[in-house]
Motif scaffolding. Structure first.
Motif, PDB file in Angstrom:
ATOM      1  N   VAL A  78      42.022  83.349  51.088  1.00  0.00           N
ATOM      2  CA  VAL A  78      41.502  83.241  50.122  1.00  0.00           C
ATOM      3  C   VAL A  78      42.244  81.743  49.706  1.00  0.00           C
ATOM      4  O   VAL A  78      43.570  82.573  48.543  1.00  0.00           O
ATOM      5  N   ASN A  79      42.385  80.985  49.860  1.00  0.00           N
ATOM      6  CA  ASN A  79      43.229  80.113  48.328  1.00  0.00           C
ATOM      7  C   ASN A  79      41.966  78.665  47.785  1.00  0.00           C
ATOM      8  O   ASN A  79      41.280  78.754  48.537  1.00  0.00           O
ATOM      9  N   SER A  99      46.690  76.388  40.999  1.00  0.00           N
ATOM     10  CA  SER A  99      45.650  77.566  41.790  1.00  0.00           C
ATOM     11  C   SER A  99      46.161  79.158  42.662  1.00  0.00           C
ATOM     12  O   SER A  99      46.892  78.951  41.121  1.00  0.00           O
ATOM     13  N   ARG A 100      45.807  79.978  43.123  1.00  0.00           N
ATOM     14  CA  ARG A 100      46.077  80.820  43.493  1.00  0.00           C
ATOM     15  C   ARG A 100      45.010  80.948  45.002  1.00  0.00           C
ATOM     16  O   ARG A 100      44.981  80.736  45.549  1.00  0.00           O
ATOM     17  N   SER A 101      46.404  82.022  45.320  1.00  0.00           N
ATOM     18  CA  SER A 101      45.968  82.838  46.875  1.00  0.00           C
ATOM     19  C   SER A 101      45.820  84.587  46.570  1.00  0.00           C
ATOM     20  O   SER A 101      46.841  84.934  45.938  1.00  0.00           O
ATOM     21  N   MET A 102      45.312  84.358  47.399  1.00  0.00           N
ATOM     22  CA  MET A 102      45.300  86.489  47.611  1.00  0.00           C
ATOM     23  C   MET A 102      44.224  86.703  49.213  1.00  0.00           C
ATOM     24  O   MET A 102      43.517  85.617  49.752  1.00  0.00           O
ATOM     25  N   ASP A 108      34.392  91.432  43.080  1.00  0.00           N
ATOM     26  CA  ASP A 108      34.604  91.393  41.765  1.00  0.00           C
ATOM     27  C   ASP A 108      35.142  89.774  41.853  1.00  0.00           C
ATOM     28  O   ASP A 108      34.411  88.877  42.755  1.00  0.00           O
ATOM     29  N   TYR A 109      35.515  89.015  40.556  1.00  0.00           N
ATOM     30  CA  TYR A 109      36.291  88.085  41.164  1.00  0.00           C
ATOM     31  C   TYR A 109      36.874  88.206  40.152  1.00  0.00           C
ATOM     32  O   TYR A 109      37.851  88.283  40.073  1.00  0.00           O
ATOM     33  N   TYR A 110      37.901  86.525  40.552  1.00  0.00           N
ATOM     34  CA  TYR A 110      39.600  86.214  40.502  1.00  0.00           C
ATOM     35  C   TYR A 110      39.528  85.053  39.470  1.00  0.00           C
ATOM     36  O   TYR A 110      38.443  83.831  40.934  1.00  0.00           O
ATOM     37  N   HIS A 129      36.790  70.017  38.650  1.00  0.00           N
ATOM     38  CA  HIS A 129      36.095  70.549  39.909  1.00  0.00           C
ATOM     39  C   HIS A 129      37.167  71.389  40.813  1.00  0.00           C
ATOM     40  O   HIS A 129      38.323  72.206  40.236  1.00  0.00           O
ATOM     41  N   ALA A 130      36.565  72.218  41.879  1.00  0.00           N
ATOM     42  CA  ALA A 130      37.449  73.487  41.888  1.00  0.00           C
ATOM     43  C   ALA A 130      37.183  73.325  43.398  1.00  0.00           C
ATOM     44  O   ALA A 130      36.216  73.121  44.411  1.00  0.00           O
ATOM     45  N   CYS A 131      38.601  74.253  44.506  1.00  0.00           N
ATOM     46  CA  CYS A 131      38.202  73.990  46.042  1.00  0.00           C
ATOM     47  C   CYS A 131      38.252  74.795  46.520  1.00  0.00           C
ATOM     48  O   CYS A 131      39.556  75.856  45.226  1.00  0.00           O
ATOM     49  N   TYR A 132      38.438  75.714  47.153  1.00  0.00           N
ATOM     50  CA  TYR A 132      38.465  76.792  48.003  1.00  0.00           C
ATOM     51  C   TYR A 132      38.865  76.504  49.631  1.00  0.00           C
ATOM     52  O   TYR A 132      38.656  75.560  50.278  1.00  0.00           O
ATOM     53  N   SER A 133      39.897  77.155  50.148  1.00  0.00           N
ATOM     54  CA  SER A 133      40.148  77.190  51.526  1.00  0.00           C
ATOM     55  C   SER A 133      40.786  78.683  52.091  1.00  0.00           C
ATOM     56  O   SER A 133      41.144  79.636  51.653  1.00  0.00           O
ATOM     57  N   LEU A 134      40.084  79.085  53.939  1.00  0.00           N
ATOM     58  CA  LEU A 134      40.046  79.981  53.954  1.00  0.00           C
ATOM     59  C   LEU A 134      40.522  79.852  54.814  1.00  0.00           C
ATOM     60  O   LEU A 134      40.726  79.260  56.213  1.00  0.00           O
ATOM     61  N   ASN A 135      41.394  81.452  54.730  1.00  0.00           N
ATOM     62  CA  ASN A 135      42.981  81.039  56.405  1.00  0.00           C
ATOM     63  C   ASN A 135      43.901  80.101  56.201  1.00  0.00           C
ATOM     64  O   ASN A 135      43.693  79.088  57.572  1.00  0.00           O
ATOM     65  N   GLY A 136      44.024  79.260  55.609  1.00  0.00           N
ATOM     66  CA  GLY A 136      44.809  77.823  55.745  1.00  0.00           C
ATOM     67  C   GLY A 136      44.268  76.763  56.230  1.00  0.00           C
ATOM     68  O   GLY A 136      44.955  75.567  56.889  1.00  0.00           O
ATOM     69  N   GLY A 137      42.851  77.024  55.842  1.00  0.00           N
ATOM     70  CA  GLY A 137      42.000  75.704  56.903  1.00  0.00           C
ATOM     71  C   GLY A 137      41.770  74.215  55.534  1.00  0.00           C
ATOM     72  O   GLY A 137      42.100  75.108  54.143  1.00  0.00           O
TER      73      GLY A 137
END
Length: 147
Positions: A78-79, A99-102, A108-110, A129-137
């Motif tokens: 998760v990024n 940003s954060r990657s894990m 839990d919350y991160y 704003h906030a953004c997320y990416s799963l598995n580098g997508g």
């Protein structure tokens, strides 16, 4: 005499910086003083997780990624990030990002580190704003918002 590629790049960057200083590109506004109400400015709620843009009482913003189901994304990376944009004479410009990657983990919350923000009394000079990416997508983002 032939210049090396790295020397040409440094010369081009120096010329660009010098030209921007001479043309008077706007400087990013500084953090305004004041107090803010903490809260959530924008959010995405896809199951089994959520992503929020949150503001602190000291007018800084961060992204919070909350995992509700530990098995749904097991093995996933998760990024996520929070970004700040400010209004300039050239339009909206992103000036800060954290940003954060894990790895997908326990429920839990991160949180990311924070970016600055203005108090609401300053008017609509910045947005977050906030953004997320799963598995580098690709990135999926909340709407731009401010409290």
């Amino acid at each position: 005499m032939r210049l090396g590629t790295s020397r040409l790049k440094r010369a081009a960057v120096a010329a660009l910086v010098g030209a921007s200083l001479l043309t008077g590109l706007p400087a990013a506004p500084a953090q305004a003083s004041g107090s803010c109400s903490s809260g959530t400015a924008a959010a995405l709620w896809p199951k089994p997780f959520s992503l929020q843009v949150r503001r602190t009482s000291s007018c800084t913003y961060y992204a919070r990624f909350t995992i509700a189901d530990p098995t749904w994304g097991a093995g996933s990376t998760v990024n996520f990030k929070v970004e700040r944009q400010v209004w300039t004479s050239y339009g909206w410009m992103i000036i800060d990002s954290r940003s954060r990657s894990m790895l997908w983990g326990r429920p839990d919350y991160y949180d990311t580190a924070t970016v600055d923000g203005y108090p609401a009394s300053s008017g609509n000079l910045d947005q977050h704003h906030a953004c997320y990416s799963l598995n580098g997508g690709g990135w999926t983002c909340t709407a731009w918002a401010d409290l």
